[in-house]
Enzyme design. Structure first.
Site, PDB file in Angstrom:
ATOM      1  N   ASP A 198      -5.403   4.192  -3.372  1.00  0.00           N
ATOM      2  CA  ASP A 198      -4.995   4.552  -4.380  1.00  0.00           C
ATOM      3  C   ASP A 198      -5.012   3.474  -5.474  1.00  0.00           C
ATOM      4  O   ASP A 198      -4.833   2.405  -5.522  1.00  0.00           O
ATOM      5  CB  ASP A 198      -3.328   4.514  -4.644  1.00  0.00           C
ATOM      6  CG  ASP A 198      -2.865   5.557  -3.934  1.00  0.00           C
ATOM      7  OD1 ASP A 198      -3.775   6.817  -2.978  1.00  0.00           O
ATOM      8  OD2 ASP A 198      -1.493   5.794  -3.864  1.00  0.00           O
ATOM      9  N   GLU A 222       3.643  12.801  -4.559  1.00  0.00           N
ATOM     10  CA  GLU A 222       3.666  11.543  -4.819  1.00  0.00           C
ATOM     11  C   GLU A 222       2.483  11.333  -6.280  1.00  0.00           C
ATOM     12  O   GLU A 222       1.930  11.759  -6.817  1.00  0.00           O
ATOM     13  CB  GLU A 222       2.818  10.334  -4.051  1.00  0.00           C
ATOM     14  CG  GLU A 222       1.948  11.516  -3.280  1.00  0.00           C
ATOM     15  CD  GLU A 222       1.049  10.740  -2.045  1.00  0.00           C
ATOM     16  OE1 GLU A 222       2.085   9.868  -0.688  1.00  0.00           O
ATOM     17  OE2 GLU A 222       0.682  10.952  -0.988  1.00  0.00           O
TER      18      GLU A 222
END
Ligand SMILES: *[C@@H]1O[C@H](CO)[C@@H](O)[C@H](O)[C@H]1NC(C)=O
Ligand SMILES: *[C@@H]1O[C@H](CO)[C@@H](O)[C@H](O)[C@H]1NC(C)=O
Ligand SMILES: *[C@@H]1O[C@H](CO)[C@@H](O)[C@H](O)[C@H]1NC(C)=O
Ligand SMILES: *[C@@H]1O[C@H](CO)[C@@H](O)[C@H](O)[C@H]1NC(C)=O
Ligand SMILES: *[C@@H]1O[C@H](CO)[C@@H](O)[C@H](O)[C@H]1NC(C)=O
Length: 536
Positions: A41, A241
């Site tokens: 990420d 998420e």
């Protein structure tokens, strides 16, 4: 960040001497990838003092997930990136980590609300998930349990280059709020921003397993109070998420702002994909509660507004520190289904091209529009290959060896063909090829990577992906396709549909051709702009 614990086998990859020359097989030429090692990420994206800072989940000690730290890269144009020293190194590294730094976000605290400012230095403040592999008592005196996830802060007084964790107070959000205390192992990915109307910091965190987001507010980035919760809605596969929340003007009208909530699901992405996906909601936010518009919610139905319909767009994060009209996001161009197995070496993972976001009314519906960031044009050749056909008869037309890094613009109108499109990254014998096209009957873009090169590392990889796209009011279908050594990103129409997919073709896969199947296609216009390498 995903809850990801995998027993790692022997390291199969030795790092070769030429590591980092950015000419290795499959090395992205105009996308960011680290010189070596694992990334996932993007995190802490912030534009500050004319510089774009991109932090990201990084393993300083391996090509698979582990030792999670914040890597760092800087850019003044969003295309040329300079990798910087690790910003937040897993505590305890290189021995076993006692705290890992998972995904989060960052802001410039220009009003010194945090009290971290010294002299005239504006503090950058990062908020991230502390992942504690072992139970311990922290320097702040707070106790954490084995595998707990909490939210912590760090600050930088040198414009984001070095960081100090706030050990006196961390974690600043110790536990999930009542009644969700049991979720302490899956409580993560804080996204913070300044909300001018209420003059507060707003934070969104994910309760990953129960598909809820919690919204918080703060005056000082240290003391947080719960404002509201959001979800579950729409797609609820796997975990939720990596949330993001930001305002966008509708049709460039700043008196008509809406808010967009973006979040990642893993697994549980778009239909026809396996693994990770990104969904969004359009709605309103008053500083306390995010309320999705009716047309954004599909009750009792796990369909979603997918930000990207391909298999390789996850954990999209937006920059703080830019105007609302300059909302820019970067996603991780990979998928947990096979992220650790892709054939790239000595790195694993790349970022998708930065995208500019806006909202536009199309067919009376507020629609999220995504386009490659305009700065990409600056690294494109000005002499492009342009061709057009009033009628493109059934069959193929070779375009020759056009290269491996391109920005392609293709538009056409339905006649009697079933499909029209372009074959890319093909070897001279056409044994390897990636097909990008449009199916007129289904009104769908498709990307077919079944024969795109190396597909052997995962049994789900050799697949065809689909994304809905209605021709515009003149009946024109527009595709803009960014092609790099190991990816294709398709932007359909005005950018209302995107589809991102990795591919791993051979070096000699430089050929292309257009195809019209089952009949002819009208008013075909093709432009191919070469994109320069930002590394070589
Ligand atoms: C973490 O880093 C250490 C030190 O470089 C390395 O030996 C280890 O293999 C890494 N762990 C993983 C899971 O990559
Ligand atoms: C920032 O706030 C802290 C705590 O209130 C204070 O000690 C410090 O002087 C402030 N710095 C600046 C530059 O205002
Ligand atoms: C789910 O919602 C979508 C979008 O509103 C709709 O197109 C689809 O038909 C719905 N599916 C079911 C099974 O209700
Ligand atoms: C193309 O032209 C633009 C505008 O003159 C320039 O900024 C850009 O650098 C040129 N691109 C290349 C690859 O030379
Ligand atoms: C293309 O390159 C691959 C891998 O190096 C090789 O196996 C193949 O024979 C080449 N194909 C052609 C047609 O040159």
């Amino acid at each position: 960040m995903v809850a990801f614990s995998k027993i790692l086998g022997l390291s199969l990859f030795a790092i070769p001497a030429w590591a980092g020359n950015y000419k290795e097989p499959y090395r992205p030429q105009f996308h960011f990838s680290p010189a070596k090692n694992w990334i996932n990420d993007p995190a802490g994206l912030v534009h500050h003092n004319g510089m774009y800072h991109m932090y990201f989940q990084y393993n300083p000690g391996g090509i698979e997930w582990g030792n999670m730290s914040w890597g760092h890269a800087t850019s003044d144009d969003l295309t040329h990136w300079e990798e910087q020293p690790v910003a937040l190194l897993a505590r305890g590294y290189p021995e076993s980590a006692s705290e890992m730094f998972f995904t989060g976000s960052a802001v410039a605290d220009v009003h010194n609300t945090s009290g971290f400012a010294v002299e005239d230095k504006t503090p950058l403040v990062a908020i991230y998930t502390s992942s504690y592999p072992i139970a311990q008592t922290l320097p702040s005196g707070k106790k954490v349990r084995e595998e707990q996830q909490s939210q912590s802060i760090a600050y930088s007084l040198d414009d984001g280059m070095t960081w100090t964790t706030y050990d006196a107070g961390n974690p600043v959000i110790h536990n999930p709020p009542a009644p969700y205390e049991k979720q302490y192992k899956n409580f993560r990915d804080p996204f913070v921003f300044w909300h001018d109307q209420t003059r507060k910091w707003i934070l969104v965190t994910a309760l990953a397993e129960i598909h809820k987001l919690v919204l918080w507010s703060s005056d000082n980035l240290k003391d947080w109070q719960v404002e509201s919760e959001f979800g579950p809605f729409n797609a609820v596969g796997g975990v939720w998420e990596c949330p993001n929340l930001f305002p966008l003007a509708v049709d460039d009208d700043e008196s008509n702002m809406k808010w967009v909530m973006v979040l990642g699901l893993n697994p549980g992405g778009p239909p026809g994909t396996v693994g990770s996906g990104t969904q969004f909601f359009i709605g309103s936010f008053d500083g306390k509660i995010f309320i999705p518009d009716d047309e954004s919610v599909h009750p009792g139905n796990q369909t979603s507004n997918w930000m990207d319909w391909g298999p390789d767009y996850y954990a999209a994060a937006s920059f703080n520190g830019l105007e609302d009209s300059d909302r820019t996001v970067i996603g991780w161009m990979n998928n947990w289904q096979y992220a650790t197995k892709i054939p790239a070496n000595p790195w694993h993972g790349a970022m998708a091209a930065p995208r500019h976001l806006s909202l536009k009314t199309i067919d009376e519906k507020t629609t999220l529009i995504q386009q490659p960031h305009e700065n990409l044009r600056a690294i494109e050749s000005n002499g492009s290959m342009l061709s057009s056909w009033k009628t493109f008869s059934e069959g193929e037309k070779g375009l020759g060896s056009v290269g491996k890094t391109m920005d392609i613009e293709l538009e056409f109108i339905s006649s009697d063909a079933k499909e029209f499109g372009i074959v890319l990254q093909a070897t001279p014998d056409w044994k390897q090829q990636t097909r990008v096209g449009y199916n007129f009957a289904n009104k769908e873009i498709f990307v077919d990577r079944t024969e795109s090169g190396d597909t052997s590392f995962d049994k789900t990889f050799a697949s065809v992906y689909h994304a809905p796209l209605t021709p515009n009011s003149q009946g024109v279908v527009r595709l803009r396709i960014l092609v790099d050594w190991s990816s294709v990103e398709v932007f359909g129409g005005e950018g209302e549909t995107t589809l991102t997919a990795q591919i791993f073709p051979s070096r000699n896969a430089t050929f292309a051709q257009l195809f019209s199947i089952g009949g002819s296609t009208k008013n075909v216009e093709l432009g191919i702009h070469k994109v320069s390498s930002v590394w070589n």
